[in-house]
Design a protein around this motif. Sequence first.
Motif, PDB file in Angstrom:
ATOM      1  N   SER A  35      44.592  52.098  36.577  1.00 30.22           N
ATOM      2  CA  SER A  35      42.918  52.619  36.252  1.00 30.22           C
ATOM      3  C   SER A  35      42.834  52.503  33.940  1.00 30.22           C
ATOM      4  O   SER A  35      43.847  52.125  33.791  1.00 30.22           O
ATOM      5  N   VAL A  36      41.447  52.300  34.570  1.00 26.46           N
ATOM      6  CA  VAL A  36      41.071  51.498  33.161  1.00 26.46           C
ATOM      7  C   VAL A  36      40.429  53.040  32.711  1.00 26.46           C
ATOM      8  O   VAL A  36      39.004  53.606  32.309  1.00 26.46           O
ATOM      9  N   ALA A  37      40.234  53.298  30.747  1.00 29.78           N
ATOM     10  CA  ALA A  37      39.631  54.156  30.212  1.00 29.78           C
ATOM     11  C   ALA A  37      38.585  53.735  29.389  1.00 29.78           C
ATOM     12  O   ALA A  37      37.827  53.999  29.503  1.00 29.78           O
ATOM     13  N   SER A  38      38.975  52.258  29.094  1.00 33.58           N
ATOM     14  CA  SER A  38      37.680  51.450  28.118  1.00 33.58           C
ATOM     15  C   SER A  38      38.058  50.084  28.213  1.00 33.58           C
ATOM     16  O   SER A  38      38.918  49.480  28.066  1.00 33.58           O
ATOM     17  N   ILE A  39      36.866  49.013  27.718  1.00 35.30           N
ATOM     18  CA  ILE A  39      36.705  47.818  27.260  1.00 35.30           C
ATOM     19  C   ILE A  39      36.186  48.007  26.144  1.00 35.30           C
ATOM     20  O   ILE A  39      34.939  48.598  25.734  1.00 35.30           O
ATOM     21  N   TYR A  40      36.767  46.988  25.314  1.00 33.33           N
ATOM     22  CA  TYR A  40      35.977  46.181  23.375  1.00 33.33           C
ATOM     23  C   TYR A  40      36.377  44.917  23.600  1.00 33.33           C
ATOM     24  O   TYR A  40      37.283  45.018  23.438  1.00 33.33           O
ATOM     25  N   VAL A  53      39.339  44.013  24.614  1.00 33.11           N
ATOM     26  CA  VAL A  53      40.564  45.115  24.628  1.00 33.11           C
ATOM     27  C   VAL A  53      40.641  45.958  26.248  1.00 33.11           C
ATOM     28  O   VAL A  53      39.729  46.214  26.034  1.00 33.11           O
ATOM     29  N   VAL A  54      41.197  45.702  26.962  1.00 35.68           N
ATOM     30  CA  VAL A  54      41.838  46.840  28.225  1.00 35.68           C
ATOM     31  C   VAL A  54      42.194  47.915  27.873  1.00 35.68           C
ATOM     32  O   VAL A  54      43.935  47.592  28.319  1.00 35.68           O
ATOM     33  N   ARG A  55      42.096  49.338  28.180  1.00 35.53           N
ATOM     34  CA  ARG A  55      42.366  49.943  27.479  1.00 35.53           C
ATOM     35  C   ARG A  55      43.147  51.375  28.613  1.00 35.53           C
ATOM     36  O   ARG A  55      41.527  51.367  29.339  1.00 35.53           O
ATOM     37  N   GLY A  56      43.576  51.189  28.947  1.00 30.50           N
ATOM     38  CA  GLY A  56      44.006  52.544  30.197  1.00 30.50           C
ATOM     39  C   GLY A  56      45.156  52.929  30.391  1.00 30.50           C
ATOM     40  O   GLY A  56      46.437  53.045  29.644  1.00 30.50           O
ATOM     41  N   GLU A  57      46.190  52.811  31.627  1.00 31.41           N
ATOM     42  CA  GLU A  57      46.958  53.337  32.716  1.00 31.41           C
ATOM     43  C   GLU A  57      47.480  52.909  33.326  1.00 31.41           C
ATOM     44  O   GLU A  57      47.218  52.230  34.187  1.00 31.41           O
ATOM     45  N   SER A  83      49.745  50.774  28.942  1.00 33.95           N
ATOM     46  CA  SER A  83      47.788  50.662  28.372  1.00 33.95           C
ATOM     47  C   SER A  83      47.269  50.237  27.739  1.00 33.95           C
ATOM     48  O   SER A  83      46.243  50.157  27.542  1.00 33.95           O
ATOM     49  N   GLU A  84      47.879  49.091  27.611  1.00 32.90           N
ATOM     50  CA  GLU A  84      47.179  47.325  27.128  1.00 32.90           C
ATOM     51  C   GLU A  84      46.927  45.968  27.013  1.00 32.90           C
ATOM     52  O   GLU A  84      48.230  46.303  27.318  1.00 32.90           O
ATOM     53  N   LEU A  85      45.906  45.726  27.787  1.00 29.62           N
ATOM     54  CA  LEU A  85      45.431  44.377  28.443  1.00 29.62           C
ATOM     55  C   LEU A  85      44.335  43.888  27.637  1.00 29.62           C
ATOM     56  O   LEU A  85      43.979  44.486  26.592  1.00 29.62           O
ATOM     57  N   ILE A  86      44.847  42.485  27.591  1.00 30.55           N
ATOM     58  CA  ILE A  86      43.657  41.765  26.685  1.00 30.55           C
ATOM     59  C   ILE A  86      43.312  40.608  28.356  1.00 30.55           C
ATOM     60  O   ILE A  86      43.806  40.358  28.665  1.00 30.55           O
ATOM     61  N   CYS A  87      41.645  40.542  28.173  1.00 31.88           N
ATOM     62  CA  CYS A  87      41.004  39.207  29.019  1.00 31.88           C
ATOM     63  C   CYS A  87      40.065  38.507  28.562  1.00 31.88           C
ATOM     64  O   CYS A  87      39.560  39.441  27.919  1.00 31.88           O
ATOM     65  N   VAL A  88      40.226  37.873  29.051  1.00 29.88           N
ATOM     66  CA  VAL A  88      38.794  36.995  27.658  1.00 29.88           C
ATOM     67  C   VAL A  88      37.502  36.998  29.055  1.00 29.88           C
ATOM     68  O   VAL A  88      38.242  36.401  30.368  1.00 29.88           O
ATOM     69  N   SER A  89      36.177  37.486  29.254  1.00 29.58           N
ATOM     70  CA  SER A  89      35.790  37.134  30.157  1.00 29.58           C
ATOM     71  C   SER A  89      35.334  35.670  30.853  1.00 29.58           C
ATOM     72  O   SER A  89      34.872  35.023  29.933  1.00 29.58           O
ATOM     73  N   PRO A  90      34.866  35.370  31.487  1.00 29.99           N
ATOM     74  CA  PRO A  90      35.072  33.712  33.061  1.00 29.99           C
ATOM     75  C   PRO A  90      33.322  33.561  32.221  1.00 29.99           C
ATOM     76  O   PRO A  90      32.130  34.480  31.527  1.00 29.99           O
ATOM     77  N   PRO A  91      32.293  33.078  32.610  1.00 25.82           N
ATOM     78  CA  PRO A  91      31.392  32.087  31.937  1.00 25.82           C
ATOM     79  C   PRO A  91      30.197  32.687  33.354  1.00 25.82           C
ATOM     80  O   PRO A  91      31.556  32.891  34.070  1.00 25.82           O
ATOM     81  N   ALA A  92      28.893  33.570  33.098  1.00 25.53           N
ATOM     82  CA  ALA A  92      27.886  33.586  33.927  1.00 25.53           C
ATOM     83  C   ALA A  92      27.203  32.914  34.037  1.00 25.53           C
ATOM     84  O   ALA A  92      26.220  32.381  33.121  1.00 25.53           O
ATOM     85  N   GLU A  93      26.569  32.822  35.151  1.00 33.65           N
ATOM     86  CA  GLU A  93      25.375  31.926  35.128  1.00 33.65           C
ATOM     87  C   GLU A  93      24.400  32.514  35.185  1.00 33.65           C
ATOM     88  O   GLU A  93      23.286  31.921  34.391  1.00 33.65           O
ATOM     89  N   VAL A  94      23.988  34.134  34.956  1.00 39.21           N
ATOM     90  CA  VAL A  94      23.081  34.703  34.632  1.00 39.21           C
ATOM     91  C   VAL A  94      23.646  36.273  34.163  1.00 39.21           C
ATOM     92  O   VAL A  94      24.340  36.537  33.892  1.00 39.21           O
TER      93      VAL A  94
END
Length: 209
Positions: A35-40, A53-57, A83-94
């Motif tokens: 589960s995910v509690a927050s992203i920043y 930074v993704v925080r959760g359980e 309780s913590e991951l790192i994700c890099v956002s992919p490109p978006a068209e809009v």
Amino acid sequence: NDDEVVSGSTALLSVTTNGQDWSDSVPLNFAVGCSVASIYPAMGSVAGGTRIVVRGEHFRPTDTLGCQFGSLARVMAEYKSDSELICVSPPAEVASTLPVRITVNGRDFSADDDMYMMFRYHDRISLLSINPRMSPSVGGVTTTISLDGLVDEDMDLACKFNTTVVEAELSSSSSIACVVPAAHADGGRTLVDVSTNGGVDWTGAELAF
């Protein structure tokens, strides 16, 4: 059978087509869903590349650990702890606001009904001009930066003067105001840049001050 499945347990799985002959067994691991509690930060450019930074359980270090931004291509996640991951956002068209979901096995995803898990893509922003372009070495002058692109009050706006980061205030939908910090001891040219997510990302379109 009807035995209760316990998280952390392993069962042997085999299949049959006739109820008599069974395939070789393979291990099947059971675990509590993540589960995910927050992203920043929860905002970045449509260009992608925002390190989040993704925080959760219940995160686990698997080869299929990943993040899904809406219906965009899934990206791999960097495991830091359960309780913590790192994700890099992919490109978006809009520009849009998309739910961020986590998968451990590449098939099952965390729920997407929590506003803490929403990531906002905004249009690309670049710098057009800065006024005034000079300040006393002690700083303290408020300078206005005009932008190519829209900004709003929901953004965590910041300015960077060389390596010194200061908060920015919204002046209009296409300009912000920053108070110039004291000059660096070595003097010389100062490069100015702008961030919409608290200094995590910068436009890269620097202006000389």
